[in-house]
Write an enzyme that holds these catalytic residues in place. Structure first.
Site, PDB file in Angstrom:
ATOM      1  N   LYS A 263       0.725  -1.200  -0.017  1.00  0.00           N
ATOM      2  CA  LYS A 263       0.098  -0.036   0.219  1.00  0.00           C
ATOM      3  C   LYS A 263       0.712   1.307   0.048  1.00  0.00           C
ATOM      4  O   LYS A 263       2.134   1.212   0.403  1.00  0.00           O
ATOM      5  CB  LYS A 263      -0.710   0.050   1.367  1.00  0.00           C
ATOM      6  CG  LYS A 263      -1.721  -1.075   1.093  1.00  0.00           C
ATOM      7  CD  LYS A 263      -2.851  -0.921   2.682  1.00  0.00           C
ATOM      8  CE  LYS A 263      -3.819  -1.829   2.823  1.00  0.00           C
ATOM      9  NZ  LYS A 263      -4.984  -1.933   1.766  1.00  0.00           N
ATOM     10  N   ARG A 337     -10.055 -11.868   2.205  1.00  0.00           N
ATOM     11  CA  ARG A 337     -10.892 -12.768   1.828  1.00  0.00           C
ATOM     12  C   ARG A 337     -10.021 -14.191   1.911  1.00  0.00           C
ATOM     13  O   ARG A 337     -10.741 -15.270   2.037  1.00  0.00           O
ATOM     14  CB  ARG A 337     -11.433 -12.563   0.658  1.00  0.00           C
ATOM     15  CG  ARG A 337     -10.324 -12.292  -0.693  1.00  0.00           C
ATOM     16  CD  ARG A 337     -10.637 -11.550  -1.763  1.00  0.00           C
ATOM     17  NE  ARG A 337     -10.724 -10.062  -1.814  1.00  0.00           N
ATOM     18  CZ  ARG A 337     -11.092  -9.324  -2.604  1.00  0.00           C
ATOM     19  NH1 ARG A 337     -11.565  -9.527  -3.772  1.00  0.00           N
ATOM     20  NH2 ARG A 337     -11.187  -7.976  -2.321  1.00  0.00           N
TER      21      ARG A 337
HETATM   22  N1  BES Z   1      -7.904  -3.880   4.716  1.00  0.00           N
HETATM   23  C1  BES Z   1      -8.294  -3.652   3.209  1.00  0.00           C
HETATM   24  C2  BES Z   1      -9.609  -2.849   3.025  1.00  0.00           C
HETATM   25  C3  BES Z   1      -9.620  -1.516   3.796  1.00  0.00           C
HETATM   26  C4  BES Z   1      -9.380  -0.420   2.832  1.00  0.00           C
HETATM   27  C5  BES Z   1     -10.102  -1.129   4.895  1.00  0.00           C
HETATM   28  C6  BES Z   1      -9.256   0.743   3.316  1.00  0.00           C
HETATM   29  C7  BES Z   1     -10.228  -0.157   5.436  1.00  0.00           C
HETATM   30  C8  BES Z   1     -10.013   1.169   4.643  1.00  0.00           C
HETATM   31  C9  BES Z   1      -8.057  -5.002   2.380  1.00  0.00           C
HETATM   32  O1  BES Z   1      -7.312  -6.029   2.912  1.00  0.00           O
HETATM   33  C10 BES Z   1      -7.507  -4.402   1.225  1.00  0.00           C
HETATM   34  O2  BES Z   1      -6.491  -4.133   1.025  1.00  0.00           O
HETATM   35  N2  BES Z   1      -8.513  -4.548   0.194  1.00  0.00           N
HETATM   36  C11 BES Z   1      -8.193  -4.169  -1.273  1.00  0.00           C
HETATM   37  C12 BES Z   1      -8.828  -5.289  -2.202  1.00  0.00           C
HETATM   38  C13 BES Z   1      -8.148  -4.819  -3.655  1.00  0.00           C
HETATM   39  C14 BES Z   1      -6.896  -5.344  -3.584  1.00  0.00           C
HETATM   40  C15 BES Z   1      -9.043  -5.680  -4.522  1.00  0.00           C
HETATM   41  C16 BES Z   1      -8.819  -2.789  -1.352  1.00  0.00           C
HETATM   42  O3  BES Z   1      -9.920  -2.377  -0.987  1.00  0.00           O
HETATM   43  O4  BES Z   1      -7.997  -1.627  -2.104  1.00  0.00           O
HETATM   44 MN    MN Z   2      -5.247  -5.673   2.147  1.00  0.00          MN
END
Ligand code: BES
Ligand code: MN
Ligand code: ZN
Length: 478
Positions: A263, A337
């Site tokens: 990230k 997931r």
């Molecule tokens: N933990 C994150 C989701 C999240 C993002 C929660 C912002 C709270 C605030 C999750 O593990 C994630 O990174 N999801 C990705 C999925 C994508 C790679 C398909 C996302 O939402 O960007």
């Molecule tokens: Mn994630």
């Protein structure tokens, strides 16, 4: 914090000793000759307190009354929105003077959800995080008295509200803790500590046990970190063994860096909240411990860190889940997931009446629903209705999202049974479609709490949601 419920009329409210007496006035107020009531009538008559909902009057040492400070606030019809605003305004007004004992006096009996909301709002407005600060400026409000003309009809709602607060505050504490203070092992210890309460048992599985179960998806996420994974199994046994349990599955990523699909640096600290689903399961168990209802509940928490490193899972890796399905990991940041799917397969062994997973799963959910409602997914109409109802009674709202088969198209790949990501469109739904593949053996619902479990900005911190929602859903099945 200590809460007490009492039957109070204007005469009793006037004699109630406390630091702050908050009078929640409704349109239906009818004065009587007592000192408090006379005072209210005169401020209304003089126009010093406008009729408009939200109008507020702050009086220091009112003559003839036992409280040190009296706040009168207009709440219109006494509905949830007005009462929430009124309490927030009053608590932020008096906070600086550090009151220890505050009393809420409803001139008219509130509806049950309004009472519950009043309790959680006082708790929320007065909450302070202290654990990792050396100067511990703790919450000043230690005692909350709630009075109304006839309190006995709301006694069980009051009890439930107080239990919900215990759960909400436990969930907040664990979600707020920094990631080095809330590792998977420490989270497991918190779960084990709940087993000191009657009817709760806890079992914690380590990497070896998880490998033996064949949880290849969960293990793939954990393998990039030096912190060992934990799979937490909590049970609340309030009913005979023959009663099928509800299983709650909480995402327990104690820190989500994204892994190799890392990230951006900005705000990455917020990914300590990625175990809010797990924290909500702990919170629900804390509330069950308090209420001791006649039902069976299982809590499952797959917990690990998601970090980049020489051993991390890579984009393109294919892993085999506990269900036997192979998964191509196209994005290591879609890790929630992966840990959940194995927990969902594990849930089958409990012959569950229903399985509900709770996860800060997608940024797309934050975009879709913001911080107001959690995303709710289920193909079961009865379960959907039950959650919508529980959302209203707890004022911890959710909203139904679709699960059309067409959304699953995005997860197709040439190299495994399923890919762990689709494209950007409908990201909140494709994540749910991924999970759905692992839930064929039981009735299932999924809550995406990415937008509701915590707040950014000045108010940065965990909300304790959706403990209230889950608790009301569970207690309605009793
Ligand atoms: N933990 C994150 C989701 C999240 C993002 C929660 C912002 C709270 C605030 C999750 O593990 C994630 O990174 N999801 C990705 C999925 C994508 C790679 C398909 C996302 O939402 O960007
Ligand atoms: Mn994630
Ligand atoms: Zn995550």
């Amino acid at each position: 914090m200590n809460f007490e419920l009492s039957t109070l009329k204007a005469s009793g409210a006037g004699r109630k000793k406390c630091d702050v007496m908050l009078v929640l006035l409704t349109e239906a107020f009818t004065p009587d000759p007592t000192p408090l009531s006379t005072l209210i009538a005169s401020v209304l008559k003089s126009g010093d307190l406008a009729e408009k909902p939200g109008s507020l009057l702050d009086i220091y040492r009112p003559a003839g009354l036992a409280c040190a400070r009296l706040i009168i606030v207009q709440t219109g019809d006494g509905g949830v929105a007005e009462v929430r605003k009124a309490i927030n305004a009053a608590v932020s007004l008096v906070k600086a003077s550090n009151p220890k004992h505050i009393a809420l006096y409803f001139v008219q009996n509130p509806d049950a959800p309004v009472l519950r909301l009043a309790l959680t709002t006082v708790a929320e407005a007065s909450y302070v995080y202290v654990t990792t600060k050396t100067k511990k400026e703790e919450r000043s409000i230690k005692r909350v008295t709630v009075g109304m003309p006839n309190s006995s009809v709301l006694a069980s709602d009051f009890e439930r509200g107080v239990a919900a607060i215990l759960g909400i505050e436990l969930a907040k504490e664990w979600a707020n803790l920094p990631p080095n203070h809330a590792t998977p092992s420490l989270l497991a210890k918190a779960a084990q500590a709940l087993a000191k309460f009657p009817r709760i048992v806890c079992e914690v599985l380590d990497s070896k046990a998880v490998a033996k179960l064949g949880m290849g998806a969960f293990m793939a996420v954990a393998q990039g970190s030096h912190e060992p994974l934990r799979f937490i199994v909590l049970r609340y046994n309030g009913s005979p063994k023959s009663t099928d349990p509800v299983v709650l599955v909480g995402k327990g990523i104690t820190f989500d860096s994204g892994g190799i699909s890392i990230k951006p640096a900005a705000d990455m600290d917020e990914m300590k909240f990625d175990m809010s689903g797990a924290a909500s399961v702990l919170g629900v168990f804390r509330a069950l411990a308090d209420l001791q209802p006649k039902l069976n509940v299982v809590g499952l928490i797959p917990s690990c860190e998601n970090l980049p490193g020489g051993r991390s899972v890579k984009p393109g890796d294919v892993v085999t889940s506990m269900s036997g399905q192979t998964i191509e990991i196209l994005n290591t940041d879609a890790e929630g997931r992966l840990v959940l799917c194995d927990a969902l397969t594990y849930a089958e062994r409990f012959k569950p009446r229903a399985v509900v997973d709770i996860a800060t799963l997608t940024g797309a959910c934050v975009i879709a629903l913001g911080g107001v409602r959690s995303g709710f997914f289920s193909t079961d109409d009865a379960l959907t209705a039950a959650f919508l109802k529980a959302g209203e009674s707890s004022q911890d709202l959710c909203w139904p999202m679709p699960l059309d088969e067409e959304y699953a198209e995005a997860l197709k790949t040439n190299f495994a049974d399923v890919a762990n990501v689709g494209g950007r469109p409908a990201g909140v739904i494709t994540a749910a479609k991924f999970l759905q593949r692992f839930t064929e053996k039981y009735v299932w619902a999924h809550l995406d709490i990415a937008g509701t479990a915590w707040k950014t900005g000045l108010a940065k911190g965990a909300t304790g949601r959706p403990v209230g929602l889950l608790l009301d859903y569970l207690l309605a099945t009793e």
